[in-house]
Scaffold this motif. Sequence first.
Motif, PDB file in Angstrom:
ATOM      1  N   GLY A  32     -38.512 -50.710  48.963  1.00 37.16           N
ATOM      2  CA  GLY A  32     -37.083 -50.619  48.661  1.00 37.16           C
ATOM      3  C   GLY A  32     -36.235 -50.573  49.926  1.00 37.16           C
ATOM      4  N   PRO A  33     -36.499 -49.600  50.806  1.00 39.78           N
ATOM      5  CA  PRO A  33     -35.724 -49.542  52.043  1.00 39.78           C
ATOM      6  C   PRO A  33     -35.821 -50.814  52.871  1.00 39.78           C
ATOM      7  CG  PRO A  33     -36.868 -47.488  51.721  1.00 39.78           C
ATOM      8  CD  PRO A  33     -37.344 -48.412  50.630  1.00 39.78           C
ATOM      9  N   PHE A  34     -36.994 -51.470  52.835  1.00 46.33           N
ATOM     10  CA  PHE A  34     -37.137 -52.708  53.608  1.00 46.33           C
ATOM     11  C   PHE A  34     -36.172 -53.769  53.086  1.00 46.33           C
ATOM     12  CE2 PHE A  34     -39.591 -56.796  54.139  1.00 46.33           C
ATOM     13  CZ  PHE A  34     -39.184 -56.986  55.455  1.00 46.33           C
ATOM     14  N   ALA A 266     -24.631 -53.203  61.521  1.00 48.94           N
ATOM     15  CA  ALA A 266     -25.028 -53.851  62.779  1.00 48.94           C
ATOM     16  C   ALA A 266     -26.393 -53.353  63.231  1.00 48.94           C
ATOM     17  CB  ALA A 266     -23.985 -53.581  63.855  1.00 48.94           C
ATOM     18  N   ALA A 267     -26.630 -52.041  63.067  1.00 49.73           N
ATOM     19  CA  ALA A 267     -27.918 -51.482  63.464  1.00 49.73           C
ATOM     20  C   ALA A 267     -29.046 -52.074  62.629  1.00 49.73           C
ATOM     21  CB  ALA A 267     -27.901 -49.964  63.331  1.00 49.73           C
ATOM     22  N   SER A 268     -28.794 -52.251  61.324  1.00 54.19           N
ATOM     23  CA  SER A 268     -29.823 -52.849  60.471  1.00 54.19           C
ATOM     24  C   SER A 268     -30.109 -54.276  60.896  1.00 54.19           C
ATOM     25  CB  SER A 268     -29.379 -52.833  59.004  1.00 54.19           C
ATOM     26  OG  SER A 268     -29.397 -51.525  58.519  1.00 54.19           O
ATOM     27  N   ALA A 269     -29.061 -55.007  61.268  1.00 56.37           N
ATOM     28  CA  ALA A 269     -29.273 -56.372  61.749  1.00 56.37           C
ATOM     29  C   ALA A 269     -30.198 -56.348  62.966  1.00 56.37           C
ATOM     30  CB  ALA A 269     -27.935 -57.023  62.092  1.00 56.37           C
TER      31      ALA A 269
ATOM     32  N   VAL B 121     -37.563 -50.024  61.128  1.00 55.23           N
ATOM     33  CA  VAL B 121     -36.773 -50.972  60.337  1.00 55.23           C
ATOM     34  C   VAL B 121     -36.290 -50.336  59.037  1.00 55.23           C
ATOM     35  CG1 VAL B 121     -36.899 -53.165  59.081  1.00 55.23           C
ATOM     36  CG2 VAL B 121     -37.882 -52.983  61.356  1.00 55.23           C
ATOM     37  N   ILE B 122     -37.090 -49.431  58.487  1.00 59.55           N
ATOM     38  CA  ILE B 122     -36.685 -48.849  57.200  1.00 59.55           C
ATOM     39  C   ILE B 122     -36.008 -47.500  57.354  1.00 59.55           C
ATOM     40  CG2 ILE B 122     -38.355 -50.090  55.793  1.00 59.55           C
ATOM     41  CD1 ILE B 122     -40.181 -47.727  55.922  1.00 59.55           C
TER      42      ILE B 122
END
Lengths: 295, 275
Positions: A32-34, A266-269, B121-122
């Motif tokens: 899910g988080p991915f 932006a951090a997730s990118a 990443v998560i």
Amino acid sequence: MNMKKRAQWRTDLVGYAFVLPNLIGFLVFIAGPFLFSLALGFFQWDAVGPMQWVGLQNYIKLAGDSTFKASFLNTFYFTFTAVPLTLGTGLGLALLLNRPLALKTAFRTVFFLPNIVTVASIVIVWQAIYHPTMGPLNMLLASWGVTDLPTWTMDLNWAMPSIVLMSVWLNAGYYMVIFLAALSNVPQTYYEAARIDGAGGLKRFLHVTLPGISPTIFFVLIMAVINSFKVFDQVMLLTKGGPGRATNVLVYYVYTQSFTKYKFGAASAAANVLFLIILIVTIVQYRNQEKWVTY
Amino acid sequence: LKQTQAIGRVVLYVSLVCLSLITLFPLAWMLSGSIKTEATIFNFPIQFIPDVVHWDNYLKAWSMVNFGALFRNSLKISSLVTMGQLFTSTLAAYAFAKIRFRGRDKLFLGYLATMMVPFQVIMIPQFVMFRNLGLANTHLALILPGMFSVFGVFLLKQFFTGIPDELLEAARIDGCGEARTLFTIVVPLSKAAISSLAIFTFKWTWNDFLAPLIYINDKPKMTVPIGLSMFRMENITMYTYIMAGSVISLIPVIVVYIFTQKYLVQGIALTGLKA
């Protein structure tokens, strides 16, 4: 037929019952988080207000962000220095220990010891070792007559080597243990055959030892590369990405963007770019393995 | 010839001893620094045992850091994560390895696909989720996600697959259900793999720095790595106290290492070669 069908249903039921506890956690905390992270890369979000769709803007901005570019290059710099040095040291130690020796276990215990210590506990020593004016490293160099001493973690050019050296110390023992296991699996008869053919030490190493442990080298290389792309603890604890951004690595960039600047989109990118790099590098390594790995 | 062999032997031992000393230097210097004064800690050439031994640095560090709470928190989190992960991974790995349920291979492929997704990443979505649940700054935010790992399932599945089906068939014919087969036959045969997974999970969780850094803000809730690095940030120039504190924090780790190193080394060899 009906019996068979019912038996299959029963098997399905039991199978899913066994998988279920893990599957729930897997979906909620990993998969899910991915997926959410992949999506979040397309949004602007400060983690409090509403999310705003920005399409590829985050990625375009990353490409133009000089700090991101620096962290990207620094991560590769770290990987291309720390991985060969760590694996080389690990293999070297394993080769030294791969023979009947008095105190073999004691030596192995010593070389592996750094790998079990908590980085946060040992970092104070490295901070002191690298102390520019009073640290034992510079004192030693000075006593050998070196002038123009580097200031290590405070020097733009020496900060990354300082992190690399500490990382080699931390991890070489781990790979030594893996290499030792691999070396002990190379059949002795191969060495004897090579010796009868008149192969010297170097030749035996190149033509017997290396091919014999190449599957292990391959596996260890992938693991070490992935781990070095994720380097964070040493950087956060020893240099905080500095001086300037000399040791700013990808994970440190992601961490500061998200948890100090609250730019979650932006951090997730940036995090997704990290994942993409890991994926590509691993695939490339798998593709190239036929060229040098002998199974 | 005998003479060159003997010389080679000597060179080998000398290099091993030198390498050992280099490896041990940071730890030895920390021990030595922890009983010195700020004025003498950097003295060069190094005097490892100072003229006046300051054991009181340890009392000082102990009084400045709530080590009791740090150890308790780390022990609680690491044990619960380890037990939870062993439980969920063993069950799932057994199903993936030995129960032919429909959709099994596709599901396992889904697991494998995420194997390379790092925590980094998560962590943002995970953090948002725990914050929205009101669980940021609690131990649950560290314990719950730790109980599920793709690596654990993968490792045990590899191992379980190697156990011959005939053994399980025999048990099933005797009327054992899957759960009993798993716990009376498969688990005892996989002690090596399961104990390595346990030791590694415990070590990783104990030493984990990033997750507690993100989640835990209150000092009484901190784990050893975070609490200690807090102490270091607040007293950045007090090398002797910090080194004494660091030594205290490492004592349990090193004691456990001495007792489990055989399994640790076995485990690395095992997982290193199996994966």
